[in-house]
Design a protein around this motif. Structure first.
Motif, PDB file in Angstrom:
ATOM      1  N   THR A  32      35.167  47.758  80.693  1.00  0.00           N
ATOM      2  CA  THR A  32      36.004  48.250  79.597  1.00  0.00           C
ATOM      3  C   THR A  32      36.928  47.137  79.124  1.00  0.00           C
ATOM      4  O   THR A  32      37.530  46.444  79.946  1.00  0.00           O
ATOM      5  N   ALA A  34      39.771  47.237  76.375  1.00  0.00           N
ATOM      6  CA  ALA A  34      40.420  48.113  75.394  1.00  0.00           C
ATOM      7  C   ALA A  34      41.809  47.610  75.042  1.00  0.00           C
ATOM      8  O   ALA A  34      42.614  47.329  75.941  1.00  0.00           O
ATOM      9  N   MET A  36      45.547  48.030  74.199  1.00  0.00           N
ATOM     10  CA  MET A  36      46.471  49.119  74.528  1.00  0.00           C
ATOM     11  C   MET A  36      47.738  49.081  73.685  1.00  0.00           C
ATOM     12  O   MET A  36      48.717  49.742  74.000  1.00  0.00           O
ATOM     13  N   ALA A  40      48.947  44.362  74.642  1.00  0.00           N
ATOM     14  CA  ALA A  40      48.452  44.699  75.986  1.00  0.00           C
ATOM     15  C   ALA A  40      46.941  44.982  75.935  1.00  0.00           C
ATOM     16  O   ALA A  40      46.412  45.392  74.903  1.00  0.00           O
ATOM     17  N   ARG A  41      46.281  44.739  77.057  1.00  0.00           N
ATOM     18  CA  ARG A  41      44.816  44.875  77.092  1.00  0.00           C
ATOM     19  C   ARG A  41      44.398  45.394  78.457  1.00  0.00           C
ATOM     20  O   ARG A  41      44.842  44.880  79.487  1.00  0.00           O
ATOM     21  N   TRP A  42      43.541  46.407  78.441  1.00  0.00           N
ATOM     22  CA  TRP A  42      42.960  46.939  79.679  1.00  0.00           C
ATOM     23  C   TRP A  42      41.568  46.339  79.810  1.00  0.00           C
ATOM     24  O   TRP A  42      40.659  46.660  79.047  1.00  0.00           O
ATOM     25  N   PHE A  58      44.312  42.135  85.661  1.00  0.00           N
ATOM     26  CA  PHE A  58      45.613  42.627  85.225  1.00  0.00           C
ATOM     27  C   PHE A  58      46.553  41.465  84.936  1.00  0.00           C
ATOM     28  O   PHE A  58      46.820  40.638  85.803  1.00  0.00           O
TER      29      PHE A  58
ATOM     30  N   ARG B 115      30.523  55.073  72.669  1.00  0.00           N
ATOM     31  CA  ARG B 115      31.534  54.718  73.679  1.00  0.00           C
ATOM     32  C   ARG B 115      32.616  53.830  73.075  1.00  0.00           C
ATOM     33  O   ARG B 115      33.807  54.034  73.311  1.00  0.00           O
ATOM     34  N   ILE B 119      36.641  54.512  72.846  1.00  0.00           N
ATOM     35  CA  ILE B 119      37.678  53.598  73.359  1.00  0.00           C
ATOM     36  C   ILE B 119      38.719  53.333  72.281  1.00  0.00           C
ATOM     37  O   ILE B 119      39.925  53.362  72.531  1.00  0.00           O
ATOM     38  N   PRO B 123      42.034  54.982  73.971  1.00  0.00           N
ATOM     39  CA  PRO B 123      41.749  54.128  75.141  1.00  0.00           C
ATOM     40  C   PRO B 123      42.238  54.728  76.458  1.00  0.00           C
ATOM     41  O   PRO B 123      41.729  54.382  77.521  1.00  0.00           O
ATOM     42  N   TRP B 137      52.583  52.252  78.793  1.00  0.00           N
ATOM     43  CA  TRP B 137      51.676  52.464  77.650  1.00  0.00           C
ATOM     44  C   TRP B 137      51.732  53.919  77.195  1.00  0.00           C
ATOM     45  O   TRP B 137      51.452  54.236  76.074  1.00  0.00           O
TER      46      TRP B 137
END
Lengths: 137, 139
Positions: A32, A34, A36, A40-42, A58, B115, B119, B123, B137
């Protein structure tokens, strides 16, 4: 009863660079990626033959989770190579070692015979170190 | 001496594997790949399979299909994908893809698109809540 690990976390200093290291050098798959919000990014990746285990790359950054002092301390410790993050395994350590070295991965310890098989140690682009092992057949 | 020879052999096989990784989109065959490792064809196939568990040809197909999945997920058409990964025709690509992935490239792309849209829409469905909360978040 606990049954499995689904997520684990590796703290990194730069997610773009970590993406390149884990995906293009180690050969992990992106699970994944994504956004955020607010930068920010997951970002999670999975080992090639373990698609159910998400490793979160992270980012150490100032925010709700880390204050400025913690970011500074964590960054210094990671860069210094304080943290051993995981033990990876492979079917053929010598081949994997040669391939990763050819891709520019830095090894702290070359393949060495241990009582359980063979082991080498390498570091990621942030400074986290890993064991790469091959069990005795 | 024996260990040195073994390492040298590994270097040559790894060189051939990396050649496949870098040139999968080109018209390469086993002879090209064996040349990279300076082996006779049959000796090379045997050694490659003993290390990677697949023949060089099957490994090449795997690399191509893995790349195809990335391209299809990025919304590249089936035709363009088949050309970009070195297949002669979209028909042969579709047949190989379906055999290995157990769905057609179009079906795979449709699922990836669904998918990706999910997302982008929300997300948080893909992030364990503890991480989302700790990072602020989720307000």
């Amino acid at each position: 009863m606990i049954t499995k690990i689904t997520h684990t976390c590796i703290y990194v200093l730069n997610q773009d660079s970590a993406y390149d290291f884990y995906v293009n050098k180690l050969g992990f798959k992106v699970h994944t990626d994504a956004p955020m919000g607010e930068g920010a990014r997951w970002l999670t990746v999975t080992p090639p033959e373990q698609p159910e285990l998400e490793i979160t790359l992270f980012l150490i950054a100032e925010g709700a989770m880390f204050n400025k002092e913690t970011v500074s301390t964590m960054t210094a410790l990671i860069k210094k190579g304080t943290f051993g993050a995981a033990v990876f395994t492979c079917k053929d350590l010598l081949a994997t070692y040669e391939e990763l070295k050819a891709k520019g991965v830095v090894f702290k310890k070359p393949p060495t015979k241990e009582f359980y098989g063979m082991e080498a140690l390498f570091t990621d682009d942030s400074g986290n170190w890993f064991s790469l092992s091959q069990a005795n057949s | 001496m024996e260990q040195y020879e073994k390492l040298y052999l590994y270097k040559r096989i790894v060189r051939a594997k990396l050649f496949i990784d870098d040139h999968y989109a080109e018209n390469i065959d086993i002879d090209n790949i064996a040349d990279q490792a300076n082996f006779s064809k049959y000796h090379f196939i045997r050694l490659f399979k003993s290390i990677y568990g697949k023949t060089p040809h099957n490994y090449l197909i795997k690399v191509r299909i893995d790349k195809a999945k990335l391209l299809l997920s990025a919304d590249v058409s089936v035709l363009e994908t088949s050309m970009a990964i070195g297949f002669d025709s979209p028909t042969s690509f579709t047949a190989v893809f379906k055999k290995l992935v157990r769905k057609t490239p179009s079906e795979f792309q449709k699922e990836a698109k669904t998918r990706n849209a999910a997302i982008n829409r929300n997300p948080f469905l893909f992030v364990p809540n503890c991480y989302a909360e700790t990072n602020g978040w989720i307000k």
